[in-house]
Design a protein around this motif. Structure first.
Motif, PDB file in Angstrom:
ATOM      1  N   ASP A  24       2.772  92.689  12.909  1.00  0.00           N
ATOM      2  CA  ASP A  24       1.549  92.449  13.670  1.00  0.00           C
ATOM      3  C   ASP A  24       0.420  93.224  13.001  1.00  0.00           C
ATOM      4  O   ASP A  24       0.409  94.447  13.031  1.00  0.00           O
ATOM      5  N   PHE A  26      -3.065  94.417  13.311  1.00  0.00           N
ATOM      6  CA  PHE A  26      -3.925  94.604  14.478  1.00  0.00           C
ATOM      7  C   PHE A  26      -5.015  95.629  14.179  1.00  0.00           C
ATOM      8  O   PHE A  26      -5.009  96.286  13.137  1.00  0.00           O
ATOM      9  N   CYS A  33      -5.663  91.643  20.401  1.00  0.00           N
ATOM     10  CA  CYS A  33      -4.498  92.425  19.961  1.00  0.00           C
ATOM     11  C   CYS A  33      -3.898  93.179  21.147  1.00  0.00           C
ATOM     12  O   CYS A  33      -2.680  93.214  21.323  1.00  0.00           O
ATOM     13  N   LEU A  40       4.583  91.350  22.755  1.00  0.00           N
ATOM     14  CA  LEU A  40       5.169  91.808  21.494  1.00  0.00           C
ATOM     15  C   LEU A  40       6.216  92.891  21.749  1.00  0.00           C
ATOM     16  O   LEU A  40       7.297  92.868  21.162  1.00  0.00           O
ATOM     17  N   LYS A  55       4.001  97.130  13.472  1.00  0.00           N
ATOM     18  CA  LYS A  55       2.566  96.921  13.557  1.00  0.00           C
ATOM     19  C   LYS A  55       1.884  97.619  12.394  1.00  0.00           C
ATOM     20  O   LYS A  55       2.338  98.673  11.958  1.00  0.00           O
ATOM     21  N   PRO A  74      -5.460  89.318  16.007  1.00  0.00           N
ATOM     22  CA  PRO A  74      -4.222  89.669  15.326  1.00  0.00           C
ATOM     23  C   PRO A  74      -3.745  88.556  14.397  1.00  0.00           C
ATOM     24  O   PRO A  74      -4.001  87.388  14.635  1.00  0.00           O
ATOM     25  N   LEU A  76      -0.006  87.541  12.695  1.00  0.00           N
ATOM     26  CA  LEU A  76       1.428  87.811  12.672  1.00  0.00           C
ATOM     27  C   LEU A  76       2.014  87.184  11.413  1.00  0.00           C
ATOM     28  O   LEU A  76       1.726  86.028  11.102  1.00  0.00           O
ATOM     29  N   LEU A  98       5.333  83.303  21.974  1.00  0.00           N
ATOM     30  CA  LEU A  98       5.676  84.178  20.861  1.00  0.00           C
ATOM     31  C   LEU A  98       7.114  83.917  20.415  1.00  0.00           C
ATOM     32  O   LEU A  98       7.393  83.782  19.224  1.00  0.00           O
TER      33      LEU A  98
END
Length: 110
Positions: A24, A26, A33, A40, A55, A74, A76, A98
């Motif tokens: 991630d 962010f 985020c 997440l 992250k 964000p 991914l 997700l």
């Protein structure tokens, strides 16, 4: 709890990982985020041992951010065997969404 990786630890934690890694990208100031963080964390907890979730703070790790062309947060990215296996730009705030996206790129998840 998702681990925080940096320019210094990225290769070891992500590229050399034996399991798929969801990264991630962010920023602390990024509202979407923060909105995605609970989903997440849930996914990270439930998929422990199947998928590693980490992250990267884009402001603290400009090298990796630049290397992967991250321009929006964000973002991914799923890495498998050190290679990019999937990428999504924007927040996936619903855990189900997700998981669905992750399941498209990682076996035995969805």
């Amino acid at each position: 709890m998702t681990a925080l990786v940096s320019d210094d630890t990225f290769d070891q934690e992500v590229l050399k990982s034996s399991e798929p890694v969801l990264v991630d990208f962010f920023a602390e100031w990024c509202g979407p985020c923060k909105a995605m963080a609970p989903a997440l964390e849930q996914v990270a907890s439930e998929l422990k041992g199947k998928v590693k979730v980490v992250k990267i703070d884009v402001d603290q790790s400009p090298g990796i951010t630049t290397k992967y062309g991250i321009r929006a947060m964000p973002t991914l990215i799923i890495f498998k065997n050190g290679e990019v296996a999937g990428q999504h730009v924007g927040a996936l705030v619903q855990k189900r969404k997700l998981e669905e996206w992750l399941g498209q790129h990682v076996d035995n998840v969805a």
